[in-house]
Design a protein around this motif. Structure first.
Motif, mmCIF file in Angstrom:
data_model
loop_
_atom_site.group_PDB
_atom_site.id
_atom_site.type_symbol
_atom_site.label_atom_id
_atom_site.label_comp_id
_atom_site.label_asym_id
_atom_site.label_seq_id
_atom_site.Cartn_x
_atom_site.Cartn_y
_atom_site.Cartn_z
ATOM 1 N N ILE A 58 12.085 -9.132 -6.867
ATOM 2 C CA ILE A 58 11.858 -8.326 -8.063
ATOM 3 C C ILE A 58 13.118 -7.509 -8.353
ATOM 4 O O ILE A 58 13.708 -6.917 -7.447
ATOM 5 C CB ILE A 58 10.670 -7.359 -7.877
ATOM 6 N N GLU A 105 11.018 -10.747 -12.370
ATOM 7 C CA GLU A 105 10.820 -11.493 -11.138
ATOM 8 C C GLU A 105 11.711 -12.724 -11.166
ATOM 9 O O GLU A 105 11.800 -13.405 -12.186
ATOM 10 C CB GLU A 105 9.362 -11.901 -10.982
ATOM 11 N N ALA A 109 14.110 -4.335 -10.658
ATOM 12 C CA ALA A 109 13.640 -3.245 -11.517
ATOM 13 C C ALA A 109 14.851 -2.497 -12.044
ATOM 14 O O ALA A 109 15.670 -2.004 -11.261
ATOM 15 C CB ALA A 109 12.720 -2.310 -10.737
ATOM 16 N N GLU A 111 16.380 0.518 -14.653
ATOM 17 C CA GLU A 111 16.116 1.707 -15.458
ATOM 18 C C GLU A 111 17.451 2.167 -16.035
ATOM 19 O O GLU A 111 18.427 2.328 -15.307
ATOM 20 C CB GLU A 111 15.503 2.825 -14.613
ATOM 21 N N LYS A 120 11.209 -4.668 -15.603
ATOM 22 C CA LYS A 120 10.929 -5.287 -14.312
ATOM 23 C C LYS A 120 10.920 -6.800 -14.503
ATOM 24 O O LYS A 120 10.233 -7.324 -15.365
ATOM 25 C CB LYS A 120 9.597 -4.802 -13.738
ATOM 26 N N SER A 166 7.586 -6.564 -17.152
ATOM 27 C CA SER A 166 7.246 -5.396 -17.960
ATOM 28 C C SER A 166 8.493 -4.840 -18.623
ATOM 29 O O SER A 166 9.616 -5.035 -18.146
ATOM 30 C CB SER A 166 6.574 -4.316 -17.109
ATOM 31 N N GLN A 168 12.805 0.982 -19.115
ATOM 32 C CA GLN A 168 12.460 0.474 -17.794
ATOM 33 C C GLN A 168 12.064 -0.993 -17.919
ATOM 34 O O GLN A 168 11.229 -1.359 -18.756
ATOM 35 C CB GLN A 168 11.317 1.276 -17.181
#
Length: 217
Positions: free
Chosen positions: A37, A101, A39, A41, A99, A84, A97
């Protein structure tokens, strides 16, 4: 505004080169099978939005990293999935933000750098080594420009964290191979099941020999 073709060409580098009023954080979590993953920001000064409207193109921020960009990249990079995307405004900044995969480390590299010039992955004896070039540095920069970059980047940071299924390592260095260990305000956790790097954004923008990172696991 010209949209990015074939991927985001090393996401953080593009963001840093296009604007200084930005903060970036990337967290990578790797699984034993190589999937993981990512992530992200990032926060942008709302001043950038105003600058983007000067040409009448209100639809686009100066940094083309909205949800549509990630959706298009997902379609072009097999094995990448957008989980997301969220945005909000807070005072003078916009926060985004994301996310994602990825099915294996190669997919992560293709997402980070579609050109293959700023990211590379080597697998040897069951171990991986991911090398990233975020900035190449600037040999000759006008002192007034340096002062401006330092001023507008106050309070913004550049952060990378990586969590491994086992032991991993993180090395940060410039284009000459010299370590970033002495850069003011930097924190580094170079080994362990979780490694990390944080530095004031102004140091990245004004470092004359650039920023490279090597992640091993």
């Amino acid at each position: 505004m010209k949209q990015i073709k074939g991927g985001l060409t090393l996401l953080m580098a593009a963001m840093l080169l296009l604007s200084s009023c930005i903060g970036v954080r990337a967290d990578i979590s790797l699984r034993p099978d190589g999937s993981g993953i990512l992530a992200l920001e990032y926060r942008l000064s709302r001043m950038l939005e105003s600058l983007g409207k000067l040409d009448g193109n209100e639809r686009w921020l100066p940094v083309p990293l909205g949800k549509a960009d990630f959706e298009r990249t997902q379609e072009r990079v097999p094995g990448l999935r957008l989980l997301s995307f969220a945005s909000k405004e807070d005072g003078q900044d916009q926060y985004h933000q994301v996310k994602l995969e990825f099915s294996d480390p190669g997919v992560l590299v293709r997402f980070l750098d579609a050109t293959g010039q700023r990211a590379s992955l080597v697998q040897e004896q069951g171990r991986y080594r991911l090398t990233l070039t975020f900035t190449e540095g600037m040999d000759r920069v006008d002192p007034d420009l340096l002062a401006l970059l330092e001023a507008v980047s106050v309070g913004y940071e550049f952060q990378v964290k990586v969590a491994f299924p086992g032991e991993g390592s993180l090395r940060v260095y410039d284009r000459t191979g010299s370590s970033w260990d002495t850069v003011p305000g930097m924190t580094l956790v170079p080994q362990g099941k979780q490694v990390s790097f944080m530095v004031p954004l102004g140091e990245v923008l004004t470092h004359n020999r650039g920023l490279n990172m090597e992640i091993g696991w």
